[in-house]
Design a protein around this motif. Structure first.
Motif, PDB file in Angstrom:
ATOM      1  N   PRO A   1       0.811  -1.225   0.000  1.00 17.20           N
ATOM      2  CA  PRO A   1       0.000   0.000   0.000  1.00 17.20           C
ATOM      3  C   PRO A   1       0.841   1.271   0.000  1.00 17.20           C
ATOM      4  N   ILE A   2       2.062   1.206   0.573  1.00 24.05           N
ATOM      5  CA  ILE A   2       2.935   2.369   0.564  1.00 24.05           C
ATOM      6  C   ILE A   2       3.327   2.719  -0.872  1.00 24.05           C
ATOM      7  N   VAL A   3       3.812   1.715  -1.603  1.00 26.25           N
ATOM      8  CA  VAL A   3       4.228   1.930  -2.990  1.00 26.25           C
ATOM      9  C   VAL A   3       3.026   2.288  -3.860  1.00 26.25           C
ATOM     10  N   GLY A   4       1.900   1.577  -3.630  1.00 21.64           N
ATOM     11  CA  GLY A   4       0.696   1.852  -4.405  1.00 21.64           C
ATOM     12  C   GLY A   4       0.213   3.279  -4.212  1.00 21.64           C
ATOM     13  N   SER A   5       0.215   3.757  -2.974  1.00 23.28           N
ATOM     14  CA  SER A   5      -0.211   5.128  -2.673  1.00 23.28           C
ATOM     15  C   SER A   5       0.736   6.145  -3.298  1.00 23.28           C
ATOM     16  N   PHE A   6       2.034   5.849  -3.210  1.00 23.91           N
ATOM     17  CA  PHE A   6       3.024   6.767  -3.779  1.00 23.91           C
ATOM     18  C   PHE A   6       2.868   6.876  -5.295  1.00 23.91           C
ATOM     19  N   LEU A   7       2.707   5.715  -5.956  1.00 23.26           N
ATOM     20  CA  LEU A   7       2.557   5.734  -7.415  1.00 23.26           C
ATOM     21  C   LEU A   7       1.234   6.364  -7.832  1.00 23.26           C
ATOM     22  N   GLY A   8       0.205   6.183  -6.987  1.00 26.89           N
ATOM     23  CA  GLY A   8      -1.065   6.840  -7.266  1.00 26.89           C
ATOM     24  C   GLY A   8      -0.898   8.353  -7.256  1.00 26.89           C
ATOM     25  N   TRP A   9      -0.056   8.852  -6.326  1.00 25.34           N
ATOM     26  CA  TRP A   9       0.255  10.281  -6.263  1.00 25.34           C
ATOM     27  C   TRP A   9       1.123  10.708  -7.449  1.00 25.34           C
ATOM     28  N   PHE A  10       2.130   9.888  -7.762  1.00 25.25           N
ATOM     29  CA  PHE A  10       3.108  10.250  -8.796  1.00 25.25           C
ATOM     30  C   PHE A  10       2.523  10.165 -10.204  1.00 25.25           C
ATOM     31  N   LEU A  11       1.732   9.110 -10.471  1.00 32.52           N
ATOM     32  CA  LEU A  11       1.231   8.874 -11.827  1.00 32.52           C
ATOM     33  C   LEU A  11      -0.199   9.341 -12.043  1.00 32.52           C
ATOM     34  N   LEU A  12      -1.027   9.274 -10.998  1.00 26.63           N
ATOM     35  CA  LEU A  12      -2.451   9.577 -11.156  1.00 26.63           C
ATOM     36  C   LEU A  12      -2.867  10.861 -10.454  1.00 26.63           C
ATOM     37  N   SER A  13      -1.880  11.575  -9.929  1.00 29.57           N
ATOM     38  CA  SER A  13      -2.143  12.858  -9.256  1.00 29.57           C
ATOM     39  C   SER A  13      -3.074  12.715  -8.058  1.00 29.57           C
ATOM     40  N   GLU A  14      -3.039  11.534  -7.403  1.00 27.32           N
ATOM     41  CA  GLU A  14      -3.838  11.358  -6.198  1.00 27.32           C
ATOM     42  C   GLU A  14      -3.152  12.071  -5.032  1.00 27.32           C
ATOM     43  N   LYS A  15      -3.952  12.508  -4.065  1.00 27.55           N
ATOM     44  CA  LYS A  15      -3.437  13.313  -2.969  1.00 27.55           C
ATOM     45  C   LYS A  15      -2.809  12.456  -1.872  1.00 27.55           C
ATOM     46  N   LEU A  16      -1.665  12.893  -1.378  1.00 23.02           N
ATOM     47  CA  LEU A  16      -1.027  12.263  -0.224  1.00 23.02           C
ATOM     48  C   LEU A  16      -1.056  13.257   0.933  1.00 23.02           C
TER      49      LEU A  16
END
Length: 297
Positions: free
Chosen positions: A256-271
């Protein structure tokens, strides 16, 4: 210590690959049916792994003898882990949502620790319990509490099943690794998964043949087959061979750490700050079980 470090690297890489896999899978599943994508992943992974296995055997001039009872064990790993667990995870997430899926499948390490104690007779130490509690708390902080789990009953049940079956896979890989190389186990377990998936795939393509007329789809399928399947499955199995199953299981929390980070990096999801707090807890838990084992046990 070297075994622990190498095992930690293998498990970290596998979990990181799977953390990023959901971004690619989400894209491809919009064009390719679920079991057809699974079949494509496994056929690509098997051809690649089988080629590497044969080259390795030729170089070493040595072949492993697989007896009937050993084929049953490897077939069981392919069935319970690569067929049932992955199917449950895909369908369960589809019947719920990605958030619920990530939350429920994060229970996998707890099941691995339980099975490791009763099947592998590994000691359940205070250090392991503290690490599990820290990492689980970190996942809850990163993902957040989900109040929709009760409304996704069937999906949630399948996701729990996915966690249990993957835990069983991890334990039985540990048993099989005492007889065979990880490359042999992974290669033939993927072959069995391919065989189990084929009938469902053949039925599925009668309804939906999918869409392949896009180079990004083709590249994504190849990536899922080579990196997320062949590479990550091998790395996870190798890591579980090198470490105690109950300790290695905690690296699953890196997903989930990597998934959340990539979601932020690639999909502009908020962290937000919860990502960093939860991430630190997970990393502390992993370091606690990886280093200074003699002093902390």
């Amino acid at each position: 210590m070297k075994r622990n470090l190498l095992g930690a690297i293998c498990l970290s890489l596998a979990a990181s690959i799977w953390g990023g896999m959901y971004v690619v899978s989400k894209y491809v599943l919009a064009f390719i049916p679920l079991f057809t994508l699974m079949w494509l992943r496994y056929i690509i992974a098997f051809v690649f792994l089988y080629g590497i296995l044969k080259l390795t055997q030729r170089k070493r001039k040595k072949r492993e003898t697989i007896k009937k009872k050993d084929w049953i064990l490897i077939g069981w790993i392919g069935f319970i882990g690569y067929f049932i667990s992955i199917s449950f995870q895909f369908i369960g997430t589809k019947l719920s949502d990605a958030h619920t899926g990530a939350l429920i499948t994060s229970t996998t390490p707890a099941f691995i620790i339980i099975f490791a104690k009763f099947v592998l007779k590994e000691r359940l130490t205070i250090r392991k319990v503290i690490s599990l509690v820290l990492a689980t708390g970190g996942v809850f902080i990163v993902i957040g509490m989900d109040n929709h789990i009760g409304s996704y009953l069937y999906g949630s049940v399948l996701l729990v099943g996915a966690s249990i079956t993957w835990a069983l896979l991890s334990v039985y890989v540990k048993i099989a690794s005492k007889r065979f190389s990880i490359l042999t186990i992974t290669t033939y377990a993927v072959l069995f998964a391919l065989l189990f998936t084929t009938p469902i795939m053949l039925w599925e393509i009668q309804v939906d043949t999918g869409y392949y007329q896009n180079y990004l789809i083709i590249l994504s399928i190849i990536y899922l087959g080579l990196i997320s399947t062949a590479g990550a499955f091998f790395l996870w199995n190798k890591g579980m061979e090198l470490m105690e199953a109950s300790i290695g299981s905690l690296f699953f929390f890196l997903q989930p750490i990597v998934g959340s980070f990539l979601g932020w990096f690639l999909l502009s999801e908020k962290l937000d700050v919860s990502f960093f707090i939860g991430g630190i807890l997970i990393l502390v838990a992993v370091m606690l079980v990886t280093y200074k084992k003699k002093q902390l046990s």
